[in-house]
Every structure is written in C-alpha cells, then in structure tokens.
Write a protein that holds these residues in place. Structure first.
Motif, short mmCIF file in Angstrom:
data_model
loop_
_atom_site.label_atom_id
_atom_site.label_comp_id
_atom_site.label_asym_id
_atom_site.label_seq_id
_atom_site.Cartn_x
_atom_site.Cartn_y
_atom_site.Cartn_z
N GLU A 1 0.89 -1.12 -0.05
CA GLU A 1 -0.07 -0.08 0.05
C GLU A 1 0.74 1.31 0.04
N ILE A 2 0.56 2.10 -1.10
CA ILE A 2 1.41 3.43 -1.06
C ILE A 2 0.43 4.55 -0.54
N LYS A 3 0.95 5.58 0.08
CA LYS A 3 0.06 6.74 0.60
C LYS A 3 0.97 7.85 -0.01
N PRO A 4 0.75 8.36 -0.99
CA PRO A 4 1.34 9.56 -1.78
C PRO A 4 1.62 10.43 -0.92
N LYS A 5 0.68 10.93 -0.02
CA LYS A 5 0.84 11.99 0.81
C LYS A 5 1.68 11.76 1.88
N LYS A 6 2.27 10.56 2.16
CA LYS A 6 3.06 10.23 3.28
C LYS A 6 4.51 9.77 2.61
#
Length: 844
Positions: free
Chosen positions: A202-207
């Motif tokens: 899972e990738i969280k672009p904002k983090k």
C-alpha cells in the motif's frame, strides 16, 4: 375459692395480652431486611436509594400474602411508593418528593441481559450509572436529552419526557463490532509504503518519502522498485510482474479500468502523483472482486478515508505543470479537481530531449531522417494532458454518492521532408492516444454490520495513427478503440469482530474495434468484437490479531455469454504470526482474462505505440488463464526487516503476437503458455534518519509453444537476476536517496551467419532467445527539501538525476535486412542516458 380463681384468670389473661404485645414488638425489623425477604420469596428486585429506607422498621407482612398485597401493606405502613415493573423490578421512592424523576433499565441487544455500569450522560454534563439490574434514575430538572453508553456497545441518545409517567423506560444497546485492524509493516522501501496482512503493498502518496531517481510519488514508477516488478524498456506502459506482459496487469483508477497508463509513450505515469490517496498493489492473492487480469492488480483510490480540509497546490517540473484543488462545499460534500499538462509546447528542456531520443529511436520517425543524405528538415509537436474531477456527497448518516471523471490525452504531430537528387519526399504523421473514464458510486451503511456498494462505470480508449506520404501519394490510417462498461454490486457483512463475509455481482461489457484504411493501394478492414461477462463473487475473511491468524478465501464465478462458458476462480490469502516478529504467508489464486494487446507489425502506429487491444475468440485467440502460488516469510524486529518469497506462476492461452517477438516468431501465429518460478528477497535496516535496503530477484521463465519446432525456450521478459540497492536519508524537511539497479541482460535471438548468403541475404536465426544482452546497470539520485512560511504556505523543491554515470545500457536488439545496403544490420535500442529533472511545488 372465688378469689383465687378470679385472680388466676386475670393473671393469665394479662400475661397472654402482654405476651402478644411482646411478640408484636419483637417482630419489628428493618425495611431493608423485609424487602430482601420479599426478593427471595417472589424472585423480584428492589431499586432504591439508601436515604429513602434508612432507619425504617416495621412488622413484616404475612408470608402468605401476594406480592401486590405485600407492596400495598408496605405503602400503608411507610411514607414510600412501591412501583411494580412486570413483577421483576420494584422501584421505591418517597411519596412526598415533588421532584420529577426519570428512571430506566438498560439491556443488551444480544442476550437481553441487564448491563451493569452503563454510563448515563445528562445534558448538564452530570453522570449516573446503572446497577447490577441495569437500573438507573436521575432527577429530571432541566435535563432534556441524555446519552447511554458502555464499552462494547453503540451509544444511544434519548429524550427525557415532560413529566413522570409512572413507568421506567427500557433501553436496548446493540453491541459495537469493531473489526480488528490488519497489521501493517510500515516503511517498506520508503516511508509511505506499507505491507498489509493480505500480502498487498500500500502506497500513501501524501506520506511518501523518497526513492532514488524519483522526486514525486509516481505510482507506476514506484512499483518498479518492488522485487518481482520490472520494466525492461524503462516504460510505465510496459510493466512486467513476474514475467507477465503489461496488458496482463489490471490498472484501476477509482474503479475504472485504464487502458492507457503512460504519458510520453510510457515514460511518465498518467496518474497524477499529487492526487492519489491510496495505491494498492497485488502481485498475487488478490480479492475475488478483481477480475480480467492474469497478473498483478494496481488499484488507485483518490477518495480520502475522512473529510479533509480545503487545499490547493501547484507545481512544475522539466516536463509538465499541474494544479490541484479541493474545496468542501459543506460538511457533507466536497469537490476535487486536478489538471496536468506538458510544457513541451513552448520549452524543450534537457529532460524532454532525453525522453524524446529514448522514445523515438528506431521508429519510422527516426528511420525517415536516417535514410536521407541531403536537405532534411523536421517539424514536430508533442504534448499531453490529464485532468480529473471528483464530487462527493453524503446523504444523511448512511448514504454517500461519489462521481469520478478522468481524461487523458497524448498528441504527436511530425512533419518531415527531404530532397535528394531533385526528388522531394514528405510525410505528415499524426499519432493520438487518449483514455476517458467515469464512475458513479453509491455506498450505504444499512447498520454497523452491513454495507452495500454500487458503482456504474465507463472507460473509453482510442489509439489513432494518420500517416500521409506525398512521395508515394499514400494515406494510411490505423485505429484501435475500446469501450468498456460495467456494473458492480458489493455487500459487506460483519458477522463479529473477527469474521466478515462479502458477496457481490459484476457485469462487464467490452467492445473493441480495429480499423485499417489505406489509399494507394486501396485497402479497408474494420473488425469489431463485443464480449459480455457476468460474475458472482463470494468471499469470507477471518482476522484474529490476538492469535495472529488472518485467513481470507473467496471465489469468482465468471460466465461469458458469447462462449456460454463458466470459469471458476478461487483465491486464498493466509497469514500466520509465528511470533510478534515473524510471520508466514501463503497466497494462491486462479484468474482469467478475455482481452489482450497484440502486435501485428512492428511498424504499426509508427513503431511508437504498436500494440493494439483485441478480444478473445476462444479459438485462435484463447482466454488467458493463470494459476499462481507463493510462500512468504516476513521478519521485522529492532528496525530490521527481512522478506523472502518463493513463487510459482503459469499463464496459458498466450499468443506469439502478444509477446513482441522480433525474430523468426514475429510472423508465426500460434498459442502456448509461459511458466515461471523464482524467489524474491528484501533486506532492510533503519537507523535513526537513515534507511537502507537491498533486494534480489531470481526468475526462471520459459515459453511453451507445443506446435513450434522449438517448443520450449526462454521468455522475452525473463530477467534471471535482478539486484537493487538504495540508501535514503530523511531528517525534518530534507530528503535524499541514492540507489543502483543491476539486472542480467534480457534474452535475444541472434542470426545464424553460417547459413546466410551475404550476396542475397535472408535472415536465418539460431534457436529463439538462446543468448542474452549485456548487463543493465544504472545509478540514480534524488533529493527534496520542503519549507513553510508563517502563513502556512508550503514550498517544495526537488532535484533528480537518472543514470548519473551516463552508462549506455542496451535494452533490446533485433536484426533486419537493409534495402539500401542490401546487408543484415543490427538494430539496438538503448535506455535513457543521463537525465536530470527538477521540480518546484507550492501548497496551502
């Protein structure tokens, strides 16, 4: 005699009366003791305050009396009122008390038992609690509303009545089932990337932190850092997951299937990196709700989990500029817009030049100029853009509607002319690629245990090439269009805190058209195919974080109308925590796919984007089917991380046209399969602000074409050995990453020189893919710095360099007979040379 007899009579009479009086006086007992005896005899429960009964003594009522008679007796003998509730509970309060009171009982909605110590919060912020019988009471005074709460139950709100009704209220609290959160291993490869218990990344672009060569959280560039994921030609339009081709991956943006994934013909992702909230990547063991894929799944969602504040940002790099805005229309609705466009219309940066040289090498565009020796000129125009729109609206407390729209377009126009020996030759080429999509979704929370999701979507893709040759007076038009419509229904049922069950139905209609039109000589061909499929999905999940067991099993039952064919696809995800630091994971799946990309001729669409989508006909173009199994050992302790995964994968129903052959199989039409097995390893260590990792992948990947003279040989996309390393430093607002990637060369087919007549050359090849290209090696670096003003405006500056050593890496090689020199020539394609990039972004 009379006197003594009278005396005796009076004596005994006096003694008897005195004894009766003494007996009556001796029977007096505390009221508390009396009500305790009544509770035991009649199986009832009294509710009272000690102040109301303290010090009261009286003769107990006769045991032979009924319960109501005893209560009436006690009412007459005391200044108290006794309220009988269903012959189970009896409330005691003073008659003369003029204060209005609210009383009630609280029971569990599951077993109907009283809830003790439930908290009653009054509107004046005072609190009372229930006793062992679930009873509570409070003085009404100015209280209008109150809340009833208890750990493990859903809080209930009630309104106090206008006056005493004489009856206590009854409240049923429903249990609050909170699903146990799946355990995540955070900071895999970089901050903002985590691994879920179901095996997905899972990738969280904002983090997102930083990776070598990347200054933005590009989803498709980032996933190429994952062991087992490669792109042999450095293109996000050619991502190979465990030996599969790019079209075997399912790319979803907010539930819309995307048929175009790259700008600049594969060098930039079409998904705006400043927009996505969550990116989920499945190499294996995907949910049964994902279909039409025999390889990986990349699901991108731009819907936030919670309502976020208004925001705006704008940025620019050496290829494109973009803007992003989110505005809350109300507490229950918001609108989100993003747009991005290339800056190549008015500025050709060094980055653009390297990209252009990489994309157009060995295509008909560059072939035109290479064959000319005098007076050559070329005018080219290239641009791209993408834009998204989201509107979300909550309706009440249970419903939400979300509308998502996306548009993507790449446009290339090239005018070329050359004059040789007094003859003028010109070509005007137009190449357009675009993808439009829309999705309307509705979500309803029926209650805390049942959720329904419905979405209707459309995705339209077009690839168009228009070539005009004045010298030969020829017009060539090629067109590939895809129209995909669908309807999805998904129901989620929470059985308890550990077990959930999901079911659903999906309808999918796909129409693909291929058009070819030629003038001089005249030729016209248009083929349109439509395929409709239905799918029933059943899926159950057991998640116990205490015993560290996660098990998810599902099945997808597909029915293809045209072929009247059923395909059953079971999926399994199992994770067991051997200890708090060590876990074992088993993933398995069967999947199928009805569409694929093929190459008819390597020069189609100018040789730039030569792949076209087609639909299976269940004969010469079979339905592709895959089976995959992987076993993973994951260890994380004291900032060390070790991830080792062994896998096996087989895909049947592939065609030679879908594999991009440029050897003796280029014009051979046959079907077969590929089989791959291997291992992937990642070792990572975090030390304060420094993170370093090393990954290694081994693949053994073979084709099997039973009707070909060489039935077994290496896969075109085999990279037997792949090694990556990165060192990342992040402190406060400064980030820097240095990394390198090394892979063994991909397979190639060489000509058999001993059998070629050099005077009249005709290509004769050795066994397919019997040799390999040279080793690929690249070193990349990137760095970002962010700062914020007193007014809350954030600025971010980023710098990156790909291939800082400027190594010339060969990524493909094929052979052809030159009509000019009448000889066999070797055609090589190379990766990007040293490519700098810089970005600047402002957010508030």
């Amino acid at each position: 005699m009379l006197l003594p007899k009278s005396f005796h009579f009076l004596f005994f009479t006096f003694f008897f009366v005195l004894n009766l009086f003494a007996q009556d006086k001796g029977k007096t007992m505390p009221l508390k003791k009396i009500i305790n005896d009544i509770e035991q005899q009649h199986q009832v429960s009294f509710n009272y305050t000690e102040d109301n009964i303290v010090g009261l003594k009286l003769n107990p009522p006769e045991k032979s009396l009924s319960l109501d008679q005893k209560l009436q007796y006690l009412t007459e003998k005391t200044n108290l009122s006794f309220e009988n509730i269903d012959n189970k509970f009896i409330n005691i309060y003073k008659k003369e008390n003029p204060v209005l009171k609210i009383c009630g009982y609280v029971f569990s909605g599951t077993d109907k038992k009283p809830i003790e110590n439930a908290n009653i919060t009054l509107s004046n912020q005072t609190h009372v609690t229930t006793d062992s019988d679930g009873y509570f009471e409070f003085e009404k005074e100015n209280v209008t509303t109150f809340l009833i709460s208890h750990i493990g139950f859903i809080t209930k709100k009630s309104t106090a009545g206008n006056s005493n009704s004489g009856n206590c209220l009854k409240f049923i609290l429903e249990p609050e089932i909170t699903q146990l959160q799946e355990i995540k291993a955070n900071a895999i490869l970089a901050s903002g990337i985590s691994k879920n218990t179901d095996g997905s990344l899972e990738i969280k672009p904002k983090k997102f932190g930083i990776l070598p060569g990347l200054i933005e959280p590009d989803a498709l560039q980032t996933m190429q850092q994952i062991p087992g994921v490669n792109s042999l030609d450095e293109s996000v339009s050619s991502i190979n997951v465990r030996g599969g081709t790019h079209d075997q991956n399912l790319f979803l943006w907010n539930g819309i299937r995307m048929f175009q994934t790259g700008h600049f013909f594969g060098l930039i992702s079409v998904f705006n990196p400043n927009l996505a909230h969550t990116i989920s990547i499945y190499k294996n063991g995907s949910s049964a709700f994902y279909g039409e894929s025999v390889s990986s799944v990349v699901a991108i969602s731009s819907t936030p989990e919670t309502l976020e504040k208004n925001s705006f940002s704008a940025g620019i790099n050496m290829i494109n500029a973009d803007v992003y805005g989110k505005y809350n229309l109300s507490k229950k609705s918001y609108i989100e817009i993003s747009a991005r466009k290339s800056i190549t219309d008015f500025l050709e940066t060094p980055t653009y030049k390297e990209y252009f040289d990489k994309v157009f090498q060995n295509t008909t565009i560059t072939d035109f100029s290479q064959t000319q020796n005098v007076d050559y000129r070329s005018d080219k125009k290239f641009d791209f853009y993408d834009a998204t729109l989201k509107y979300a609206q909550k309706i009440g407390n249970k419903d939400q509607i979300v509308l998502d729209l996306i548009t993507i377009k790449d446009n290339l126009e090239v005018f070329q002319s050359a004059t040789a020996y007094g003859i003028i030759r010109t070509e005007n080429n137009v190449l357009r690629q675009q993808n439009y999509g829309g999705n309307l979704s509705w979500k309803r929370n029926w209650n805390p245990f049942n959720i329904t999701k419905v979405n209707i979507y459309n995705s339209s893709y077009e690839l168009l090439a228009d070539q005009k040759n004045t010298y030969e007076n020829q017009l060539v038009i090629q067109e590939n269009t895809v129209n995909n419509n669908g309807f999805n229904l998904e129901n989620n049922h929470i059985i308890n805190s550990k077990f959930t069950f999901n079911d659903g139905y999906q309808y999918n209609e796909m129409g693909i058209t291929n058009l070819e039109r030629v003038q001089n000589p005249d030729f016209y061909r248009k083929v349109k195919d439509v395929l409709r499929t239905h799918a029933l999905i059943l899926e159950g999940k057991y998640n116990d974080t205490i015993s560290r067991v996660y098990f998810k099993a599902g099945t997808r039952i597909n029915y293809i109308e045209k072929f009247e064919k059923f395909i059953v696809e079971p999926r399994i995800q199992f994770n067991y925590g051997i200890s708090k630091s060590l876990s074992l994971e088993l993933l398995s799946e069967l999947k199928s796919q009805n569409s694929q990309q093929i190459i008819d001729l390597q020069k189609d669409y100018f040789g730039i984007e030569k792949r076209r989508w087609i639909i299976s006909n269940n004969t010469t173009i079979p339905i592709q089917r895959s089976k995959q199994l992987s076993l993973n050992l994951f260890y994380k302790k004291n900032d060390w991380l070790l991830d080792i995964e062994h896998f096996y994968k087989k895909v049947t129903g592939i065609t030679t046209s879908s594999q991009g052959f440029q050897n003796q199989l280029e014009f051979v039409k046959t079907t077969g399969d590929y089989e791959i097995w291997g291992a992937e390893m990642l070792i990572q260590k975090k030390m304060n602000h420094f993170l370093t990792w090393l990954s290694y992948t081994y693949n053994h990947n073979n084709y099997h074409f039973p009707r070909y003279e060489f039935p077994v040989f290496p896969n075109n996309f085999e990279l037997m050995h792949s090694v990556s390393w990165a060192g990342i430093y992040e402190k406060n607002n400064f980030k820097i990453a240095l990394g390198t990637k090394w892979t063994s060369g991909r397979p190639k087919t060489s000509p058999d020189i001993s059998q070629i007549d050099l005077a009249n050359p005709v290509l004769v090849y050795n066994k397919p893919n019997s040799t390999n290209l040279h080793i690929f090696s690249q070193v990349n670096i990137s760095s970002t710095y962010k700062w914020e003003t007193e007014k809350g405006i954030q600025y971010k500056l980023g710098v990156s360099i790909l291939n800082i050593l400027n190594r010339k890496n060969e990524i493909s090689e094929y052979y052809r007979v030159s009509t000019i020199t009448n000889s066999i020539e070797e055609v090589e394609t190379f990766a990007l040379q040293r490519t700098p990039n810089m970005s600047f972004r402002v957010s508030f």
